[in-house]
Scaffold this active site. Structure first.
Site, PDB file in Angstrom:
ATOM      1  CE1 TYR A  92      29.848  21.213  33.402  1.00 12.95           C
ATOM      2  CE2 TYR A  92      28.674  21.322  31.308  1.00 12.95           C
ATOM      3  CZ  TYR A  92      28.675  21.105  32.667  1.00 12.95           C
ATOM      4  OH  TYR A  92      27.506  20.772  33.306  1.00 12.95           O
ATOM      5  CE  LYS A 152      28.750  17.622  33.940  1.00  9.05           C
ATOM      6  NZ  LYS A 152      28.245  16.952  35.166  1.00  9.05           N
TER       7      LYS A 152
END
Length: 235
Positions: free
Chosen positions: A142, A146
């Protein structure tokens, strides 16, 4: 300077807590129309909201969205997914692919697909929702996706500027939505987040650090890695 007044907005992930706030608050600021996109669109009680089926991981779905929404002036890349546990080595192959496709490739492909539409519009804007975890690699894939989106947004900003398209990147820690229900740290109200984002957009900001976590983590980018990740010093 971008303005929501009279704009036509497309919001990805519009069914979620943050996406719903983008829809409502864009309308409150004078948007003429909002395309509320999701894999399974829901109905809305406002004629200015147009439900739009969109899977950001499916190129055919992206092409169909571009054809269905030729009047977009503001694109909000909000759709995202997360992982169930920390540790990039612990994530499944499926989790890694889903995060890369949803959090990075999806927004990038959508921005590229809508770039001609935005470039032809007056006062157009692109909003990419990153994360404070773009700058803090504790969330495995994650965090990685990002961080990649943050970098891509910086590139898009430079490339779209000559066409007059304003590009805004958003960083925020935990937000009080189902995606963060596992977190025990303080969470930002989605309504407050979106208010800060749209305030920043209309003020011409290039970046919104929506909470103190984001402010601190960006400031820490210049610090030695041992300060950012104390476990390294312990080793």
């Amino acid at each position: 300077m971008p303005s929501l007044d009279g704009s036509v907005v497309l919001v990805t992930g519009a069914n979620g807590g943050i996406g719903t706030q983008f829809v409502h608050q864009a309308l409150a600021r004078g948007a003429a129309k909002v395309y509320a996109s999701a894999r399974t669109p829901r109905t809305w009680d406002d004629d200015r909201v147009v439900p739009l089926q969109l899977d950001v991981t499916d190129p055919a779905s992206v092409r169909a969205a571009v054809a269905a929404a030729p009047d977009v002036t503001v694109l909000v890349n909000n759709a995202g997914t997360s992982v169930s546990s920390p540790g990039i080595l612990q994530h499944t192959d499926e989790e890694i692919r889903r995060n890369v496709e949803t959090n990075f490739l999806g927004p990038l492909v959508l921005a590229r697909a809508f770039a001609p539409t935005l470039s032809a519009a007056e006062g157009a804007a692109l909003v990419d929702v990153h994360s404070a975890l773009s700058w803090y690699a504790v969330a495995g894939i994650y965090s990685a996706t990002k961080a990649a989106l943050w970098s891509a947004t910086n590139s898009l900003r430079l490339e779209l500027q000559p066409a007059g398209v304003h590009v805004l990147g958003v960083h925020v820690g935990y937000v009080d939505t189902p995606m963060a229900e596992h977190a025990t740290d303080p969470k930002l109200d989605p309504a407050v987040l979106v208010q800060r984002v749209l305030d920043g957009l209309e003020a011409g900001a290039y970046e919104v650090l929506a909470d103190e976590t984001s402010v601190q983590l960006k400031a820490g980018l210049s610090a030695p890695l041992e300060a950012v990740y104390p476990q390294l010093a312990q080793a």
